[in-house]
Write a protein that holds these residues in place. Sequence first.
Motif, PDB file in Angstrom:
ATOM      1  N   VAL A 135       0.861  -1.178   0.000  1.00 16.62           N
ATOM      2  CA  VAL A 135       0.000   0.000   0.000  1.00 16.62           C
ATOM      3  C   VAL A 135       0.895   1.224   0.000  1.00 16.62           C
ATOM      4  N   THR A 136       0.827   1.986  -1.084  1.00 17.01           N
ATOM      5  CA  THR A 136       1.736   3.106  -1.250  1.00 17.01           C
ATOM      6  C   THR A 136       1.036   4.448  -1.136  1.00 17.01           C
ATOM      7  N   THR A 137       1.840   5.461  -0.998  1.00 12.58           N
ATOM      8  CA  THR A 137       1.329   6.826  -0.970  1.00 12.58           C
ATOM      9  C   THR A 137       1.390   7.376  -2.384  1.00 12.58           C
ATOM     10  N   ASN A 138       0.433   8.200  -2.733  1.00 14.67           N
ATOM     11  CA  ASN A 138       0.446   8.896  -4.015  1.00 14.67           C
ATOM     12  C   ASN A 138      -0.396  10.148  -3.853  1.00 14.67           C
ATOM     13  N   PRO A 139       0.209  11.222  -3.334  1.00 16.56           N
ATOM     14  CA  PRO A 139      -0.548  12.454  -3.083  1.00 16.56           C
ATOM     15  C   PRO A 139      -1.228  13.018  -4.325  1.00 16.56           C
ATOM     16  N   SER A 140      -0.701  12.720  -5.505  1.00  8.70           N
ATOM     17  CA  SER A 140      -1.311  13.247  -6.729  1.00  8.70           C
ATOM     18  C   SER A 140      -2.681  12.650  -6.994  1.00  8.70           C
ATOM     19  N   LYS A 141      -3.005  11.538  -6.330  1.00  7.01           N
ATOM     20  CA  LYS A 141      -4.316  10.913  -6.505  1.00  7.01           C
ATOM     21  C   LYS A 141      -5.352  11.469  -5.531  1.00  7.01           C
ATOM     22  N   ASN A 142      -4.966  12.481  -4.730  1.00  5.77           N
ATOM     23  CA  ASN A 142      -5.901  13.098  -3.786  1.00  5.77           C
ATOM     24  C   ASN A 142      -6.605  12.035  -2.930  1.00  5.77           C
ATOM     25  N   PRO A 143      -5.870  11.334  -2.087  1.00  8.24           N
ATOM     26  CA  PRO A 143      -6.446  10.207  -1.350  1.00  8.24           C
ATOM     27  C   PRO A 143      -7.556  10.613  -0.383  1.00  8.24           C
ATOM     28  N   MET A 144      -8.555   9.751  -0.296  1.00  2.36           N
ATOM     29  CA  MET A 144      -9.663   9.923   0.627  1.00  2.36           C
ATOM     30  C   MET A 144      -9.282   9.380   2.005  1.00  2.36           C
TER      31      MET A 144
END
Length: 169
Positions: free
Chosen positions: A36-45
């Motif tokens: 499970v990764t981070t990807n701030p560009s995907k605007n996580p909920m």
Amino acid sequence: MGRIGLYPGTFDPLTLGHSDIIRRGAKLVDRLVVGVTTNPSKNPMFTPDERMAMVLDEVARLGIENVEVRGFDALLMHFAEECGASLIVRGLRAVADFEYEYQMAGMNQQLNSRIETVFLMADVSLQPIASKLVKEIALFGGDISRFVSEPVRDAVVGRVAQIGQRGRA
């Protein structure tokens, strides 16, 4: 230790399509690491910890015993090496996914040619499901129960209640 596979993603939120790839990917290896990764560009909920908890709960609910869930915030191939993975599992829904994933697989091979990428086609009934669309449907008050498990649906509905539902056109 046997063959280790890695299925990376943001899983924001975890969909039935993701669950299908986890279930099927786990059959291909002795141990499947869901990264499970981070990807701030995907605007996580959801936060990374919340997404990891969703995946852990779903894996337990499905009764899949050879799956480990780990968070990561690093280059995929570095994380794959850290896990001891010999293959990366990626799910495909449509041609657009293939084009992106094909390019990523090529770049990853340049970084580490010892790790193969395996593509699994999503079940036909699950192909249109995308986390981004699930969030959008939920934010506009739509029913997402056909796209996610009940616990994930409850988490998404709860989060929408916190952040506010969007209006109707």
